[in-house]
Write an enzyme that holds these catalytic residues in place. Structure first.
Site, PDB file in Angstrom:
ATOM      1  N   MET A  45       0.922  -1.213  -0.181  1.00  0.00           N
ATOM      2  CA  MET A  45      -0.059   0.079   0.145  1.00  0.00           C
ATOM      3  C   MET A  45       0.775   1.182   0.057  1.00  0.00           C
ATOM      4  SD  MET A  45      -1.494  -2.352   1.752  1.00  0.00           S
ATOM      5  CE  MET A  45      -3.037  -3.333   1.882  1.00  0.00           C
TER       6      MET A  45
ATOM      7  N   GLU B 184       7.334  -7.275  14.989  1.00  0.00           N
ATOM      8  CA  GLU B 184       6.685  -6.163  14.363  1.00  0.00           C
ATOM      9  C   GLU B 184       5.657  -5.452  15.415  1.00  0.00           C
ATOM     10  OE1 GLU B 184       6.536  -4.218  11.785  1.00  0.00           O
ATOM     11  OE2 GLU B 184       7.624  -5.090  10.302  1.00  0.00           O
TER      12      GLU B 184
END
Ligand SMILES: [Zn+2]
Lengths: 75, 474
Positions: free
Chosen positions: B182, B274
């Site tokens: 994205m 993450e």
């Protein structure tokens, strides 16, 4: 010496500590895992390496490519 | 007060008691990451950490947790350290309106002083690299501002992108790089690879504190991060020309790494712990060949610990995720009062809004899903009334518990897009999304028994002030 993560036996020394003899940074040729020799055993010894992070040749061969390589423009 | 580099901000943090210098000798692993992890576990107001005595290194200077508390985030914006979260987000939104502020070119960048090129390029010679989490595949650069250009429109300043991506060191001059599909750099890479070209790239490390905030901000494709940094700083962002790529990079960076993403090539990357609080990786990712490293005298290596939230990254990207969503929603729905998108970069979002008529709050919540950031995030939306503070989670839980009739107020939409990293997605990149309408229904939506709410007394606000001054005067 084998890779803690994938058990491959080709290991390269990437760099050594600026203070001589304190540590080396090693890397597995196959899975690219990189570690410092002074890290805890859970990161440096095959026997202590967590099963959930181990890799096999088949894991490496079937690893998903992202982002996908797009087709070449034809014109 | 605008900071032109990381060093001047570290000085301010130190003067404000928000920098902890750890001078005793410690191990690169696990001490550096464990200390930064611990900074997120000692409560509000945690300091930045500065290390300069790390075993085996002769010349390491490492800064961590620089943005890792609301106090440090406030100081980064030049606000008083005690500024509330809601006020920090509101001030951020107010400054946003000054966009665009043209940057100021200053070619005397201090990183011009030292460089490594050709066969001398060695990341380990400049950076005291270390591992963060047990399962990480290697050492990462995770707080860089990465600059790339659109290969179809290389002279367009606005389309030059500055973003933060995870970058794994896989050799002395090689990096593995994760462009989220994205994000802008993924579009740049796709265009280069369609032409069978490499994509030039500049990776800047150790930046002024607003540059790090802007690099993690979801912005429109043709908007310049430097022009946004200028708006947020209240002063033009200083930039300079990187010598190898010719790209515009921050004037004050500690280190500027230049090279190319090698076209049409992928190599094993990760895993990496993450911001989702989970590892991701074991995929084949693009690879960067480093061709030049420029650096200041005595460079400071800035890194960020991330793992199970909250950690520094949540402070770093919390407000900068709220504001674009707030602006985009308000552009169409001026009734929107506030947006709290601070959970996992906006995977969950709380919106406070007034209601135009029955059903309006659901429309506002659904619109959040289709904003640019919503396409990759916003998988849960809670909409609350205009008098509920979305940053006050006990108030939000009151609205959830008292206002929601699940059969009518919870909507689940299957198979929408989300970042591949979202742990609950199935398959990766696809998720259902949930809207919870926790507002009070208004006509013609005449449901429930809400006609006699117990509101704060009209005199309460004045008494808040009186109690505060009485307490302060004790
Ligand atoms: Zn291996």
């Amino acid at each position: 010496m084998i890779c803690p993560r994938c058990a491959h036996d080709t290991i390269e020394t990437v760099t050594a500590s600026p203070v001589p003899g304190v540590w080396d940074v090693l890397q597995c040729h196959r899975c690219l895992y990189m570690w410092r020799t002074t890290e805890p055993e859970r990161r440096t010894r095959r026997a202590a390496y967590p099963p959930e992070f181990r890799l096999t040749q088949s894991d490496i061969d079937t690893a998903h490519e992202t982002p996908a390589i797009p087709p070449l423009l034809t014109h | 007060m605008a900071y032109d580099d990381l060093r001047s901000f570290l000085e301010t943090l130190d003067k404000q008691g928000q920098l902890l210098h750890i001078g005793e000798e410690l191990s690169p692993e696990p001490d550096l990451a464990a200390a930064a992890n611990a900074a997120g576990r000692i409560g509000d107001g945690a300091p930045a950490l500065y290390f300069d005595n790390v075993r085996g290194f002769t010349d390491a200077r490492i800064a961590m947790n620089v943005h890792g508390s609301w106090r440090n985030h406030a100081l980064a914006l030049g606000l008083p350290a005690a500024t509330s979260v809601k006020d920090q987000v509101e001030e951020f939104a107010r400054r946003w309106d000054a966009f665009p502020v043209a940057p100021e070119r200053r070619e005397d960048a201090p990183w011009r002083g030292n460089s490594l090129t050709g066969t001398d390029v060695d990341l380990f010679a400049v950076l005291p690299l270390f591992r963060l989490n047990d399962g990480d595949g290697g050492f990462y650069l995770d707080k860089a501002a990465v600059v790339s250009r659109d290969p179809e429109d290389p002279d367009n300043f606005g389309k030059q992108n500055v973003g933060t991506y995870r970058i794994q060191v896989i050799g002395r001059d090689r990096l593995a790089f994760q462009p989220v599909p994205m994000h802008d750099v993924a579009q740049h890479l796709r265009k280069a690879e369609e032409r069978d070209e490499d994509l030039p790239i500049a990776i800047t490390l150790g930046n002024d504190p607003v540059m790090s905030i802007v690099a993690g901000m979801p912005m429109a494709y043709d908007r310049s991060e430097y022009e946004m940094a200028g708006a947020l700083r209240g002063a033009p962002a200083p930039i300079a020309t990187a010598p190898h790529t010719g790209f515009d990079v921050p004037w004050g960076s500690e280190v500027v790494i230049e090279g190319v993403i090698e076209g049409r090539k992928r190599q094993l990357e990760g895993p990496f712990g993450e911001f989702t609080g989970h590892y991701s990786g074991g995929r084949r990712m693009p690879v960067i060949r480093v061709e030049r490293i420029s650096y200041r005298d005595d460079p400071v290596f800035e890194s960020l610990y991330l793992g199970m939230p909250w950690t520094e990254v949540d402070y770093l990207v919390g407000p900068n995720t709220c504001v674009p969503l707030l602006k985009q929603l308000r552009a169409e729905f001026p009734e929107v009062r506030a947006v709290n998108a601070m959970y996992t970069h906006g995977l969950a979002v709380i919106i406070s809004t007034a209601k135009r008529y029955g059903g309006f709050a659901k429309a506002v919540g659904l619109r959040a899903l289709t904003t640019p950031h919503g396409l990759g995030y916003v998988s849960q939306v809670i909409v609350v009334d205009e008098d509920v503070d979305p940053f006050d989670l006990p108030q939000v839980m009151w609205a959830m518990s008292a206002k929601v009739n699940p059969a009518d107020d919870v909507v689940v939409i299957p198979n929408l897009s989300v970042v591949e990293l979202a742990p609950a997605a199935s398959p990766a990149g696809i998720t259902s999304k949930m809207l919870t309408d926790a507002t009070t229904p208004v006509a013609p939506d005449n449901r429930g028994n809400f006609s006699t709410p117990a509101k704060d007394l009209p005199e309460t606000e004045e008494w808040v002030g009186r109690l505060k001054s009485l307490l302060a005067a004790r």
